[in-house]
Motif scaffolding. Structure first.
Motif, PDB file in Angstrom:
ATOM      1  N   ILE A  71     -53.727 -64.604 -34.906  1.00  0.00           N
ATOM      2  CA  ILE A  71     -54.744 -63.770 -35.545  1.00  0.00           C
ATOM      3  C   ILE A  71     -54.413 -63.695 -37.028  1.00  0.00           C
ATOM      4  O   ILE A  71     -53.346 -63.215 -37.412  1.00  0.00           O
ATOM      5  N   ILE A  72     -55.304 -64.211 -37.839  1.00  0.00           N
ATOM      6  CA  ILE A  72     -55.094 -64.196 -39.283  1.00  0.00           C
ATOM      7  C   ILE A  72     -56.095 -63.224 -39.903  1.00  0.00           C
ATOM      8  O   ILE A  72     -57.141 -62.947 -39.319  1.00  0.00           O
ATOM      9  N   PRO A  73     -55.775 -62.676 -41.072  1.00  0.00           N
ATOM     10  CA  PRO A  73     -56.675 -61.686 -41.663  1.00  0.00           C
ATOM     11  C   PRO A  73     -58.021 -62.256 -42.105  1.00  0.00           C
ATOM     12  O   PRO A  73     -59.022 -61.562 -42.088  1.00  0.00           O
ATOM     13  N   THR A  74     -58.053 -63.507 -42.524  1.00  0.00           N
ATOM     14  CA  THR A  74     -59.332 -64.062 -42.962  1.00  0.00           C
ATOM     15  C   THR A  74     -59.340 -65.576 -42.865  1.00  0.00           C
ATOM     16  O   THR A  74     -58.295 -66.225 -43.019  1.00  0.00           O
ATOM     17  N   MET A  75     -60.529 -66.118 -42.578  1.00  0.00           N
ATOM     18  CA  MET A  75     -60.697 -67.567 -42.636  1.00  0.00           C
ATOM     19  C   MET A  75     -61.494 -67.931 -43.877  1.00  0.00           C
ATOM     20  O   MET A  75     -61.803 -69.090 -44.107  1.00  0.00           O
ATOM     21  N   ASP A  76     -61.843 -66.921 -44.669  1.00  0.00           N
ATOM     22  CA  ASP A  76     -62.840 -67.118 -45.717  1.00  0.00           C
ATOM     23  C   ASP A  76     -62.277 -67.793 -46.966  1.00  0.00           C
ATOM     24  O   ASP A  76     -62.991 -68.103 -47.885  1.00  0.00           O
ATOM     25  N   ASN A  77     -60.990 -67.988 -47.048  1.00  0.00           N
ATOM     26  CA  ASN A  77     -60.463 -68.794 -48.136  1.00  0.00           C
ATOM     27  C   ASN A  77     -59.205 -69.508 -47.656  1.00  0.00           C
ATOM     28  O   ASN A  77     -58.854 -69.434 -46.485  1.00  0.00           O
ATOM     29  N   ALA A  78     -58.555 -70.194 -48.549  1.00  0.00           N
ATOM     30  CA  ALA A  78     -57.542 -71.147 -48.116  1.00  0.00           C
ATOM     31  C   ALA A  78     -56.147 -70.558 -47.946  1.00  0.00           C
ATOM     32  O   ALA A  78     -55.207 -71.274 -47.638  1.00  0.00           O
ATOM     33  N   ILE A  79     -55.986 -69.239 -48.123  1.00  0.00           N
ATOM     34  CA  ILE A  79     -54.634 -68.673 -48.114  1.00  0.00           C
ATOM     35  C   ILE A  79     -53.871 -69.024 -46.840  1.00  0.00           C
ATOM     36  O   ILE A  79     -52.705 -69.371 -46.873  1.00  0.00           O
ATOM     37  N   PHE A  80     -54.541 -68.905 -45.692  1.00  0.00           N
ATOM     38  CA  PHE A  80     -53.842 -69.111 -44.429  1.00  0.00           C
ATOM     39  C   PHE A  80     -54.074 -70.499 -43.833  1.00  0.00           C
ATOM     40  O   PHE A  80     -53.426 -70.888 -42.874  1.00  0.00           O
ATOM     41  N   ALA A  81     -55.019 -71.212 -44.426  1.00  0.00           N
ATOM     42  CA  ALA A  81     -55.467 -72.475 -43.837  1.00  0.00           C
ATOM     43  C   ALA A  81     -54.332 -73.479 -43.637  1.00  0.00           C
ATOM     44  O   ALA A  81     -54.115 -73.984 -42.535  1.00  0.00           O
ATOM     45  N   ARG A  82     -53.629 -73.747 -44.719  1.00  0.00           N
ATOM     46  CA  ARG A  82     -52.629 -74.806 -44.661  1.00  0.00           C
ATOM     47  C   ARG A  82     -51.486 -74.479 -43.705  1.00  0.00           C
ATOM     48  O   ARG A  82     -51.080 -75.306 -42.898  1.00  0.00           O
ATOM     49  N   SER A 101     -58.089 -66.364 -34.173  1.00  0.00           N
ATOM     50  CA  SER A 101     -59.098 -65.352 -34.457  1.00  0.00           C
ATOM     51  C   SER A 101     -58.868 -64.823 -35.854  1.00  0.00           C
ATOM     52  O   SER A 101     -57.748 -64.864 -36.360  1.00  0.00           O
ATOM     53  N   SER A 102     -59.904 -64.315 -36.472  1.00  0.00           N
ATOM     54  CA  SER A 102     -59.762 -63.723 -37.792  1.00  0.00           C
ATOM     55  C   SER A 102     -60.182 -62.257 -37.733  1.00  0.00           C
ATOM     56  O   SER A 102     -61.245 -61.921 -37.236  1.00  0.00           O
ATOM     57  N   SER A 103     -59.322 -61.389 -38.243  1.00  0.00           N
ATOM     58  CA  SER A 103     -59.567 -59.947 -38.119  1.00  0.00           C
ATOM     59  C   SER A 103     -60.335 -59.367 -39.298  1.00  0.00           C
ATOM     60  O   SER A 103     -60.622 -58.175 -39.305  1.00  0.00           O
ATOM     61  N   ALA A 104     -60.639 -60.180 -40.297  1.00  0.00           N
ATOM     62  CA  ALA A 104     -61.314 -59.686 -41.499  1.00  0.00           C
ATOM     63  C   ALA A 104     -60.570 -58.464 -42.063  1.00  0.00           C
ATOM     64  O   ALA A 104     -61.190 -57.529 -42.561  1.00  0.00           O
TER      65      ALA A 104
ATOM     66  N   ALA B  78     -61.647 -75.163 -47.398  1.00  0.00           N
ATOM     67  CA  ALA B  78     -62.643 -74.092 -47.258  1.00  0.00           C
ATOM     68  C   ALA B  78     -64.001 -74.558 -46.733  1.00  0.00           C
ATOM     69  O   ALA B  78     -64.926 -73.764 -46.623  1.00  0.00           O
ATOM     70  N   ILE B  79     -64.138 -75.840 -46.390  1.00  0.00           N
ATOM     71  CA  ILE B  79     -65.473 -76.340 -46.022  1.00  0.00           C
ATOM     72  C   ILE B  79     -66.097 -75.512 -44.902  1.00  0.00           C
ATOM     73  O   ILE B  79     -67.272 -75.178 -44.939  1.00  0.00           O
ATOM     74  N   PHE B  80     -65.320 -75.207 -43.872  1.00  0.00           N
ATOM     75  CA  PHE B  80     -65.891 -74.535 -42.715  1.00  0.00           C
ATOM     76  C   PHE B  80     -65.628 -73.033 -42.707  1.00  0.00           C
ATOM     77  O   PHE B  80     -66.185 -72.300 -41.911  1.00  0.00           O
ATOM     78  N   ALA B  81     -64.761 -72.594 -43.621  1.00  0.00           N
ATOM     79  CA  ALA B  81     -64.285 -71.216 -43.592  1.00  0.00           C
ATOM     80  C   ALA B  81     -65.418 -70.194 -43.680  1.00  0.00           C
ATOM     81  O   ALA B  81     -65.534 -69.298 -42.843  1.00  0.00           O
ATOM     82  N   ARG B  82     -66.231 -70.340 -44.693  1.00  0.00           N
ATOM     83  CA  ARG B  82     -67.249 -69.319 -44.940  1.00  0.00           C
ATOM     84  C   ARG B  82     -68.285 -69.231 -43.814  1.00  0.00           C
ATOM     85  O   ARG B  82     -68.623 -68.149 -43.354  1.00  0.00           O
ATOM     86  N   GLY B  83     -68.769 -70.383 -43.381  1.00  0.00           N
ATOM     87  CA  GLY B  83     -69.761 -70.391 -42.307  1.00  0.00           C
ATOM     88  C   GLY B  83     -69.190 -69.810 -41.028  1.00  0.00           C
ATOM     89  O   GLY B  83     -69.855 -69.084 -40.296  1.00  0.00           O
ATOM     90  N   LEU B  84     -67.926 -70.122 -40.767  1.00  0.00           N
ATOM     91  CA  LEU B  84     -67.282 -69.663 -39.550  1.00  0.00           C
ATOM     92  C   LEU B  84     -67.063 -68.154 -39.580  1.00  0.00           C
ATOM     93  O   LEU B  84     -67.199 -67.474 -38.569  1.00  0.00           O
ATOM     94  N   GLN B  85     -66.698 -67.646 -40.763  1.00  0.00           N
ATOM     95  CA  GLN B  85     -66.500 -66.198 -40.881  1.00  0.00           C
ATOM     96  C   GLN B  85     -67.822 -65.475 -40.595  1.00  0.00           C
ATOM     97  O   GLN B  85     -67.852 -64.471 -39.883  1.00  0.00           O
ATOM     98  N   ALA B  86     -68.914 -65.993 -41.119  1.00  0.00           N
ATOM     99  CA  ALA B  86     -70.229 -65.385 -40.870  1.00  0.00           C
ATOM    100  C   ALA B  86     -70.594 -65.491 -39.388  1.00  0.00           C
ATOM    101  O   ALA B  86     -71.141 -64.566 -38.790  1.00  0.00           O
ATOM    102  N   PHE B  87     -70.270 -66.636 -38.790  1.00  0.00           N
ATOM    103  CA  PHE B  87     -70.499 -66.848 -37.356  1.00  0.00           C
ATOM    104  C   PHE B  87     -69.768 -65.763 -36.570  1.00  0.00           C
ATOM    105  O   PHE B  87     -70.327 -65.109 -35.684  1.00  0.00           O
ATOM    106  N   GLN B  88     -68.506 -65.543 -36.935  1.00  0.00           N
ATOM    107  CA  GLN B  88     -67.717 -64.525 -36.244  1.00  0.00           C
ATOM    108  C   GLN B  88     -68.255 -63.118 -36.487  1.00  0.00           C
ATOM    109  O   GLN B  88     -68.309 -62.299 -35.564  1.00  0.00           O
ATOM    110  N   VAL B 100     -61.120 -69.821 -32.218  1.00  0.00           N
ATOM    111  CA  VAL B 100     -61.355 -71.044 -32.972  1.00  0.00           C
ATOM    112  C   VAL B 100     -60.233 -72.050 -32.755  1.00  0.00           C
ATOM    113  O   VAL B 100     -59.067 -71.665 -32.643  1.00  0.00           O
ATOM    114  N   SER B 101     -60.587 -73.317 -32.676  1.00  0.00           N
ATOM    115  CA  SER B 101     -59.599 -74.380 -32.661  1.00  0.00           C
ATOM    116  C   SER B 101     -59.958 -75.395 -33.726  1.00  0.00           C
ATOM    117  O   SER B 101     -61.113 -75.520 -34.084  1.00  0.00           O
ATOM    118  N   SER B 102     -58.964 -76.109 -34.200  1.00  0.00           N
ATOM    119  CA  SER B 102     -59.228 -77.147 -35.185  1.00  0.00           C
ATOM    120  C   SER B 102     -58.785 -78.487 -34.637  1.00  0.00           C
ATOM    121  O   SER B 102     -57.671 -78.638 -34.154  1.00  0.00           O
TER     122      SER B 102
END
Lengths: 341, 341
Positions: A71-82, A101-104, B78-88, B100-102
């Motif tokens: 569970i990460i705080p956000t998927m909305d930017n790249a901080i946790f992505a890598r 999952s993302s907890s926003a 970040a390509i999928f991040a924003r859309g996915l956050q809105a989806f969630q 989510v899985s990648s």
């Protein structure tokens, strides 16, 4: 497991292949211990029935689902992505599937998602930072789901962590800032409430001020969610303060990118008029202009090590070891001596 | 559901609260039909037992898990991040949890993850693009797990999609490029194999060239994974070609950011020496310098609509409607007329 009416069982596969369930299990777990013609017949049955060998079988054998939740705080930017991608890559090498999952940044949402992942049978959980209701840790213990904390290193806590010292890393950067001659220091921090990483980064700046003989209470602090827009508006606000800060230290690179954008649109030269620093060293840091002086977090290394440790715990090979990952200072163009000195 | 020895059941909650299981179920599903004191007693039992009301109970009532799975090709940018956050966000408003899985752009990994999510009881799946083995769709149909495709709009396909026309959007951008006077056009595309979005973007460029009287076969094409580094090295290669292209159209903003970085490090002025365009309009596009001319994809709108449609299908309110999201051209500084004209 939801769709029971149509989900084929180990038994169905065994019947279709004309072998015992033990043989099916062996085919899936130790294929080299089964003769090839049998293995082929079983795998054909697995395939045609749409049986899910990757864990359903192993669950039966080992009471495990081979699924790890994060569970990460956000998927909305790249901080946790890598870091998360590396975490998943390592899990996959070890035969585990990752569900994220993302907890926003909402403790309520995180709580729901923890329960969802536990109910879906996760073997273990990756959480970000330690700060959450004690009750949640009790809940996880009751359900015997081990948890590993990442993005934070806190060996004094009960839950093992694989991360770095947010305070120490930011203190090192702030020492460099003060040593460059800055006295009017401002900080755009992430929202502090419920975020121990953000709190520790602020403490790091204050520690450095204190150790260099500055008053830590003199730090001008604004909190903002980790978004480019919010970094931009916080920077605008700071530029209206008197005395105007000569440096704006940002809680992460995303906020710093927003500050840079705002500086550009206001015709404020970075670093000539004001210096800006970041944290994380995501790709953004190198791409903005001027490139960001920041703290490099080895996200991939952290993700890999977190996966290795969590699997070791899940498989009973470790009691939970905390691992400290080293960060480094990256000096680029966004930090310079204050002008007029 | 994994940890059965310790996981409390609906029955346990009913016993602890001194009510029938039907009452517990009603408390969780239609709380307004239960008197307040009873509801409070039941919720207290739910809390103290650590029962997972958000779906465990509703699964029993409705044979649903209130869990939706999504498999995206990468979390690494970040390509999928924003859309996915809105989806969630939308799923959550409707009482569903997202896992989510990648797949790291690997069809094999995606297949494993689809099976994992089905076995974990997902009520429905979000997948990116239509192109995958037919067998996978048969598997999903057999397990009665509805699937919705996003990031692509293809109403002719059996599976409903909520997305945009990758071909049409890129064609519009390429028309603008040709109309600005460019004749030597190069493209850095994402890897085409297995990626219908990338394929359609290339087709869009070729369509535009054809409709403006240029030979589509004259397009200089390099494929590269969607990473800044890869965009940079592809750009370097293109700059060594003769005749040198006057414009480099990139399959997305991440590749374009890499191309821009490489141009800067080689002292190639953008757009004076060469123009560069992107696709997606993620935050990066506005932050790089010069800012990118690109295609704006309304990721949040797409994410929200995809969630609404998928839930409607899961709940039997829709047979699966495809929705076309409009993209727009964003003109910034990275595209200009070719020099020497």
């Amino acid at each position: 497991m939801g769709k029971t009416p149509s989900a084929p069982t180990l038994n169905d596969v065994a019947k279709a292949a004309g072998v015992s369930t033990a043989t099916v299990s062996r085919c899936l777990n130790s294929p080299d211990r089964v003769i090839e013609t049998t293995r082929q017949r079983v795998m054909q049955a697995v395939e045609s029935l749409g049986y899910t060998p990757n864990f359903a079988a192993r669950v039966m054998a080992a009471k495990r689902s081979f699924t790890i939740g994060a569970i990460i705080p956000t998927m909305d930017n790249a901080i946790f992505a890598r870091g998360l991608q590396a975490f998943q890559d390592q899990l996959r090498e070890d035969g585990y599937t990752l569900l994220v999952s993302s907890s926003a940044y909402s403790p309520e949402v995180e709580k729901e998602q923890i329960r969802a992942l536990v109910a879906r049978g996760a073997d273990g959980l990756l959480l970000i930072g330690h700060e959450r209701e004690e009750q949640i840790y009790q809940y996880l213990e009751k359900h015997r789901v081990p948890v590993l904390v990442a993005w934070s290193y806190a060996p004094e806590r009960l839950q093992p962590s694989v991360g770095f010292s947010n305070k120490g890393a930011m203190r090192d950067l702030a020492h460099t800032v003060v040593d460059a001659g800055h006295r009017h220091i401002a900080m755009i921090s992430g929202i502090l409430q419920g975020n121990d990483r953000a709190q520790n980064r602020v403490s790091g700046v204050r520690d450095a001020m204190r150790s260099r003989g500055l008053d830590p209470a003199a730090l001008t602090l604004i909190e903002a969610p980790y978004e480019i827009e919010k970094g931009a508006s916080a920077f605008a606000e700071l530029m209206s303060r008197a005395p105007r800060p000569t440096v704006v230290m940002c809680g992460n690179d995303v906020l710093a990118a927003g500050a840079l954008r705002e500086a550009r649109s206001r015709g404020i030269a970075v670093p000539d008029d004001v210096s800006i620093t970041g944290f994380d060293d995501i790709e953004l840091a190198e791409i903005v202009s001027p490139a960001l002086t920041t703290v490099h977090v080895p996200h991939r290394e952290m993700g890999r090590k977190a996966a290795q440790e969590l699997i070791a715990i899940v498989e009973g090979r470790s009691e939970g070891q905390s691992v400290c990952i080293s960060t480094t200072l990256v000096t680029r163009q966004s930090l310079a001596r204050p002008s007029g000195r």
